[in-house]
Enzyme design. Structure first.
Site, short mmCIF file in Angstrom:
data_model
loop_
_atom_site.label_atom_id
_atom_site.label_comp_id
_atom_site.label_asym_id
_atom_site.label_seq_id
_atom_site.Cartn_x
_atom_site.Cartn_y
_atom_site.Cartn_z
N HIS A 256 38.75 -14.15 -16.01
CA HIS A 256 38.20 -15.29 -15.29
C HIS A 256 38.42 -16.54 -16.15
O HIS A 256 38.79 -16.44 -17.33
CB HIS A 256 36.71 -15.08 -15.03
CG HIS A 256 36.44 -14.06 -13.96
ND1 HIS A 256 35.30 -14.08 -13.18
CD2 HIS A 256 37.16 -12.99 -13.53
CE1 HIS A 256 35.32 -13.07 -12.33
NE2 HIS A 256 36.43 -12.39 -12.53
N GLU B 252 36.29 -18.63 -17.48
CA GLU B 252 35.39 -18.70 -18.62
C GLU B 252 35.76 -17.69 -19.70
O GLU B 252 35.74 -18.00 -20.89
CB GLU B 252 33.94 -18.46 -18.16
CG GLU B 252 33.41 -19.51 -17.20
CD GLU B 252 33.68 -19.19 -15.74
OE1 GLU B 252 32.91 -19.66 -14.89
OE2 GLU B 252 34.65 -18.45 -15.46
N CYS C 279 30.62 -13.80 -15.71
CA CYS C 279 30.73 -14.88 -16.69
C CYS C 279 29.35 -15.37 -17.13
O CYS C 279 29.17 -15.79 -18.28
CB CYS C 279 31.55 -16.02 -16.10
SG CYS C 279 33.25 -15.54 -15.72
#
Length: 302
Positions: free
Chosen positions: A53, A55, A83
């Site tokens: 992802h 993040e 996240c």
């Protein structure tokens, strides 16, 4: 701290991801003085890796840090559970969020842990994500499905109305998406227990007739609340003035059935076959698109 300049870096990553055909979520990790430590983007599609992802990509590229409490994580979209867990696990002190309109994330959960959450309500971030959802809904449903959001939803139209009065409850209508049955038991129980009345509402629960569309009933003002499906994400993008209030079912209840005598025992055997699918079944279409891609499928609605 000039959060706009920090968000610009995350947005550049999101834009790059969009151009690559991925989910346009960008992120960057900074120290307390605003110095860049790492930047990244959602590359689930590009790398065929569901763990990348925006993040987590930025987090990994920043390398080991002895302390994260004074760090600033900037992301273009509100973080999902995955996240958000990373943020809490490593005790990241500040999270700057580009937007939470297309995906609400779990910002209150972060705040409960003492994380400082800065919401930017950035129009660039919102516009980019809206465009992606419109052009690649199947990837979007896949992505948010992993974060628990492609579900059956309760929604309502934002209407100006009289204030709640304890003496005289407001009369409102809840439009179900189908006939009275067990799946709506929670609404019936809440009414019988008096929970709605305690909240100042006199709720009339209305079952659907053939052809009734709960979104249209709410939009037309014939109902103030309604029960919908994950199709609400598309309704919102198309301009419907609705808001999700709560997630009721954590997994889609939809399924495909065939006669045992048909010989169809796998979804790929539906190619060139006629399939009847009820309206507002976006997650089913996304599944079929993912499995069958551009292969022929004739869809009929009841």
């Amino acid at each position: 701290m000039n959060y706009d300049s920090l968000l610009k870096i995350a947005y550049q990553e999101a834009l790059t991801g969009f151009e690559e055909g991925g989910v346009p979520v960008g992120a960057a990790l900074f120290d307390a003085d605003g110095n860049l430590l790492g930047r990244g983007r959602n590359r689930r599609v590009q790398d065929n890796d569901p763990s990348v992802h925006g993040e987590t990509d930025a987090f990994r590229k920043a390398g080991r840090q002895t302390n994260y409490r004074d760090k600033i994580l900037v992301t273009t979209l509100a973080p999902c559970w995955y996240c958000s867990g990373l943020i809490r696990q490593f005790n990241i002190g500040t999270v700057v969020v580009g937007e939470s309109e297309n995906f609400a994330g779990h910002l209150d959960w972060l705040r409960e842990a003492g994380v400082t959450v800065v919401e930017m309500d950035d129009e660039r971030c919102k516009a980019l994500m809206r465009r992606f959802i419109a052009e690649s809904p199947h990837i979007w449903f896949e992505d948010i499905g992993e974060c628990g959001m492609a579900r059956v939803l309760l929604f309502w139209l934002l209407l100006s109305g009289p204030a709640v009065s304890a003496a005289e409850p407001d009369k409102v209508t809840l439009q179900l998406k189908w006939k009275h049955q067990f799946q709506f038991a929670g609404y019936y129980a809440a009414k019988e227990k008096g929970f709605y009345r305690e909240a100042g509402l006199d709720v009339n629960i209305v079952e659907a007739e053939t052809g009734t569309d709960a979104v249209s009933e709410v939009a037309a003002g014939r109902a103030q609340f309604g029960v919908g499906t994950s199709e609400l994400i598309l309704n919102r993008y198309r301009g419907a003035n609705i808001r999700v209030l709560g997630v009721i079912f954590q997994h889609s209840p939809l399924s495909l059935i065939t006669l045992a005598s048909s010989g169809i025992d796998h979804v790929h055997k539906l190619v060139d076959r006629k399939v009847m699918i009820e309206a507002n079944s976006a997650e089913l279409f996304a599944y079929l698109y993912q499995e069958l891609h551009a292969q022929s499928l004739c869809v009929a609605t009841p």
